[in-house]
Scaffold this motif. Structure first.
Motif, short mmCIF file in Angstrom:
data_model
loop_
_atom_site.label_atom_id
_atom_site.label_comp_id
_atom_site.label_asym_id
_atom_site.label_seq_id
_atom_site.Cartn_x
_atom_site.Cartn_y
_atom_site.Cartn_z
N PRO A 1 -48.30 4.98 -0.84
CA PRO A 1 -49.14 5.20 -2.01
C PRO A 1 -48.38 5.03 -3.32
O PRO A 1 -48.37 5.91 -4.16
CB PRO A 1 -49.60 6.65 -1.81
CG PRO A 1 -48.48 7.28 -1.06
CD PRO A 1 -48.00 6.21 -0.13
N TYR B 1 -53.66 13.26 0.57
CA TYR B 1 -53.56 11.82 0.84
C TYR B 1 -54.76 11.36 1.67
O TYR B 1 -55.34 10.30 1.40
CB TYR B 1 -52.25 11.53 1.58
CG TYR B 1 -52.05 10.07 1.91
CD1 TYR B 1 -51.54 9.19 0.96
CD2 TYR B 1 -52.39 9.56 3.16
CE1 TYR B 1 -51.37 7.85 1.25
CE2 TYR B 1 -52.22 8.23 3.47
CZ TYR B 1 -51.70 7.37 2.50
OH TYR B 1 -51.54 6.05 2.79
N ARG B 2 -55.12 12.15 2.67
CA ARG B 2 -56.28 11.79 3.50
C ARG B 2 -57.55 11.73 2.64
O ARG B 2 -58.38 10.83 2.80
CB ARG B 2 -56.48 12.82 4.61
CG ARG B 2 -55.31 13.04 5.54
CD ARG B 2 -55.03 11.86 6.41
NE ARG B 2 -54.02 12.15 7.41
CZ ARG B 2 -53.20 11.25 7.91
NH1 ARG B 2 -53.27 9.98 7.51
NH2 ARG B 2 -52.32 11.58 8.84
N SER C 1 -61.20 6.10 -1.29
CA SER C 1 -60.99 4.66 -1.50
C SER C 1 -61.85 3.84 -0.55
O SER C 1 -62.42 2.81 -0.93
CB SER C 1 -59.52 4.31 -1.30
OG SER C 1 -58.72 4.94 -2.26
N GLN D 1 -48.80 9.35 7.21
CA GLN D 1 -49.69 8.68 6.27
C GLN D 1 -50.19 7.34 6.81
O GLN D 1 -51.22 6.84 6.39
CB GLN D 1 -48.95 8.45 4.94
CG GLN D 1 -48.76 9.72 4.13
CD GLN D 1 -47.94 9.47 2.88
OE1 GLN D 1 -47.39 8.39 2.68
NE2 GLN D 1 -47.85 10.48 2.02
N SER E 1 -55.22 3.26 -2.00
CA SER E 1 -55.90 2.33 -1.10
C SER E 1 -56.04 2.89 0.30
O SER E 1 -55.33 3.81 0.69
CB SER E 1 -55.11 1.01 -1.04
OG SER E 1 -53.81 1.25 -0.56
N ALA E 2 -56.96 2.29 1.04
CA ALA E 2 -57.17 2.72 2.42
C ALA E 2 -55.98 2.31 3.28
O ALA E 2 -55.29 1.35 3.00
CB ALA E 2 -58.45 2.08 2.98
N VAL E 3 -55.77 3.06 4.36
CA VAL E 3 -54.67 2.78 5.27
C VAL E 3 -55.04 1.61 6.17
O VAL E 3 -56.13 1.57 6.74
CB VAL E 3 -54.35 4.02 6.13
CG1 VAL E 3 -53.25 3.72 7.12
CG2 VAL E 3 -53.94 5.17 5.23
N SER F 1 -57.52 8.59 0.54
CA SER F 1 -57.79 7.40 1.35
C SER F 1 -59.27 7.30 1.68
O SER F 1 -59.86 6.21 1.64
CB SER F 1 -56.96 7.46 2.64
OG SER F 1 -55.59 7.41 2.36
#
Length: 675
Positions: free
Chosen positions: A11, A660-661, A667, A627, A2-4, A664
């Motif tokens: 996550p 991770y970026r 997403s 993150q 999901s987006a931050v 995100s």
């Protein structure tokens, strides 16, 4: 993935486990009071450590500094009322300039000698015939090793033998790079000291000592060849370590405030750690200071890291002198956490407004910092070494006893100062804690805290029977202090107050922990969900207990709690610092950053790998905080604090963050197009 968001989830679905209570509770508790118990002020600063004889303080300025920068330090020393007089050697800034071109340090040594001869005894014949140890010498930076050179009994380049050691009672150095190899990036102009390096102070041949360690404690690199080109090397060659001991007490005061960083470290951090969100100029200044510190530390050590540092390349110190280089062999050692070499802003007299709280204005000469080390001019350091934590310098200390003294208090055979056990019946307290932890009671405020006193078995593990559990059918077991910290995590009113009373009044061991899943004395007792009181107190901050829990964390550390002790419970594994990163991700705001500052201020390691759920790859607090950027401002602030403290993104971290970026971003795109 999901987006931050502002309150970012990690996550993994197991991230929800972070916020679960520890032992089971029947009903949720109201938010605990954040007022906290009143802190006991330290009484040590008000006690006069001076002896019956005169104690004249002589302050020697550091490299490229003039005496006008030490006015505030002198006034702070005078304000203690412990010293007969305080004098700053009248060295001016321009006196240092010739040394940049290979000039010697005779003008500074002459100034020290003239100042000393004007203090106390006035009859030179009496002074030379019957010297009196009435001087406490304070040397800042280069002033520290110049004091050692002035104390020596061999002629300097000007032919003078200063021989000041017989008058010195204590030499205390502040951030002095005693062991610096002086390997400057652009080289240095060698001094012309060949004629001076003929014989050692004991008459032995200097050439014969070349390549050998010489006197006990000497560093093997201080050879005649080096001594011919540098007054610092000459000092270490002729007067190695605590040369004049035992007649003179040597005290090395080291600042531990800034970790070294390379330009590559900063680039990776700003690119992946903050996504180009550089923050304020002050934030950039702190990050840039890490680069400057890296250059200076490598000048002193000649390499990337000091022995024992982890990971390699991360050196710590006051921004100019790394901790190891600022330590003289054979000296007492005092470490001031959060104190840099010099203030970043000053009025020109050594006083800095706001220096009591803001670390960017604090330095060795700030009033509260002075009171942290001035006592050591007259009193030996307990055990030869002590650490003063950052919040104690900022005026938030809770005990007269230093943290190092508290730790030694629990060493075998060192319990002479502990009151006799057996004066308190803990049965009612144990029953109240069991009821609070199992849902039979909503509060601990009915416990008579004033009655708590030392008693036998205060640190014994006690089983907490449980009819409801989130982990297994096995019971929890731990010391009463551990149970109080567990109750604080569950937001039970009165838990932190009892924990403080157990520490202060019952002399509970801050490291007496407990575990879930095993009864005392059974197999697996310490292996299954083993935790410490500090671990649960830090967890209580994440659970929303606020400043009350933060104060308990400080008090546990003051009492000697191990800030790096790993704990494990329900998928969360790591040291107390791990809870700061979790708290930041869960939106605890300022308290999350303050928790990290407190732990780092107590020298907690930032080079740790932790986990937050079954099967999740171990990661670091810095990665977890990064993150949460950019949506979570607390995570950005925490990431900066961790970076300045020495946390770095290695290749694996950088790859994990990049992935991770990317996830995100994917997403976000999917949510925008409704995929």
């Amino acid at each position: 993935m999901s987006a931050v968001t502002a309150r970012a989830a990690a996550p993994s679905a197991t991230h929800a486990h972070y916020r679960r209570r520890a032992p089971a509770r029947v009903a949720a508790r109201p938010r605990a009071s954040t007022d906290g118990a009143s802190k006991a002020s330290s009484s040590s600063s008000s006690e006069d450590p001076s002896d019956s004889g005169p104690n004249h303080v002589v302050v020697i300025p550091g490299f490229l500094s003039g005496s006008d920068a030490y006015g505030g330090m002198a006034r702070a020393l005078e304000a203690t009322g412990w010293f007969t007089s305080v004098t700053v050697v009248p060295i001016t800034r321009d006196m240092w300039y010739p040394t940049l071109l290979g000039g010697d340090f005779a003008p500074m040594l002459d100034a020290i000698e003239a100042t000393v001869r004007s203090i106390g005894e006035t009859n030179d014949a009496d002074r030379d015939a019957n010297p009196r140890r009435d001087l406490c010498v304070v040397g800042h930076s280069a002033g520290g090793w110049l004091a050692r050179l002035w104390m020596g009994d061999a002629p300097y380049v000007n032919g003078r033998v200063y021989g000041g050691a017989p008058r010195v009672k204590t030499l205390l150095t502040l951030g002095t790079p005693h062991n610096s190899l002086e390997e400057y990036p652009f080289g240095r102009v060698p001094e012309r000291l060949a004629d001076v390096v003929k014989t050692g102070s004991n008459g032995s041949s200097a050439e014969g000592a070349e390549g050998a360690e010489g006197a006990e404690g000497a560093h093997p690199v201080w050879t005649a060849q080096r001594a011919r080109t540098s007054s610092l090397s000459l000092t270490n060659f002729l007067y190695p370590g605590a040369w004049a001991a035992p007649g003179v007490r040597y005290v090395s005061v080291r600042g531990d405030a800034i970790a070294a960083a390379s330009i590559v470290d900063v680039a990776v951090f700003l690119t992946l750690g903050t996504l180009g969100n550089f923050g304020t100029l002050g934030t950039l200044g702190e990050v840039a200071a890490c680069v400057g510190a890296g250059v200076s530390y490598r000048t002193a050590t000649g390499g990337d890291s000091a022995p024992g540092d982890s990971p390699p390349g991360v050196l710590r110190g006051d921004g100019v002198a790394p901790v190891e280089a600022a330590t003289l062999d054979g000296s007492e050692r005092v470490t001031l956490v959060g104190v840099p070499h010099q203030a970043t802003s000053s009025r020109g007299d050594g006083d800095v407004e706001g220096a009591e709280v803001d670390s960017r204005g604090r330095w060795y000469g700030s009033p509260r910092v002075v009171t942290a080390w001035a006592r050591r001019l007259l009193e030996p350091t307990p055990g030869g070494e002590e650490t003063v934590f950052e919040w104690e310098i900022a005026g938030k200390g809770m005990h007269a006893r230093t943290a190092d003294e508290n730790k030694r208090r629990y060493d075998k055979g060192d319990k002479a100062d502990v009151a006799p056990r057996g004066s308190y019946d803990a049965t009612a307290l144990a029953s109240a804690l069991e009821a609070a932890l199992n849902g039979g009671s909503d509060t601990l405020e009915n416990v008579d805290v004033a009655a708590i006193a030392p008693f036998a078995g205060v640190d014994d593990r006690r089983t907490v029977s449980s009819t409801v559990t989130t982990v297994s059918s096995s019971s929890a077991a731990g010391s009463l202090l551990w149970q109080c910290c567990l109750a604080a995590r569950n937001r039970v009113p009165g838990a932190t107050t009892i924990a403080r009373a157990l520490l202060r009044d019952a002399r509970a061991n801050p490291n007496a922990g407990g575990s879930h899943g095993g009864a005392p004395g059974t197999a697996g007792d310490d292996d299954f969900f083993s935790t410490s009181p500090l671990w649960w107190a830090a967890s209580a901050v994440e659970a929303g207990a606020g400043t009350d829990a933060l104060d308990l964390v400080r008090e546990l550390i003051d009492a000697g709690a191990d800030v790096d002790a790993f704990g494990r419970y329900d998928g969360v594994e790591g040291p107390p610092l791990w809870w700061a990163a979790i708290a930041a991700r869960n939106g605890e705001g300022r308290n999350a950053v303050d928790l990290a500052r407190v732990l780092i201020g107590a020298r907690a390691s930032v080079h740790v790998r932790c986990s937050y759920g079954p099967g999740v790859v171990r990661t670091s607090p810095l990665v977890l905080a990064a993150q949460g950027v950019p949506g979570n401002g607390t995570c950005k602030e925490l990431a900066r604090v961790l970076f300045v403290a020495g946390a770095r993104l290695d290749a694996a971290d950088a790859a994990a963050l990049a992935l991770y970026r990317f996830g995100s971003a994917v997403s976000v795109v999917k949510s925008e197009i409704g995929a």
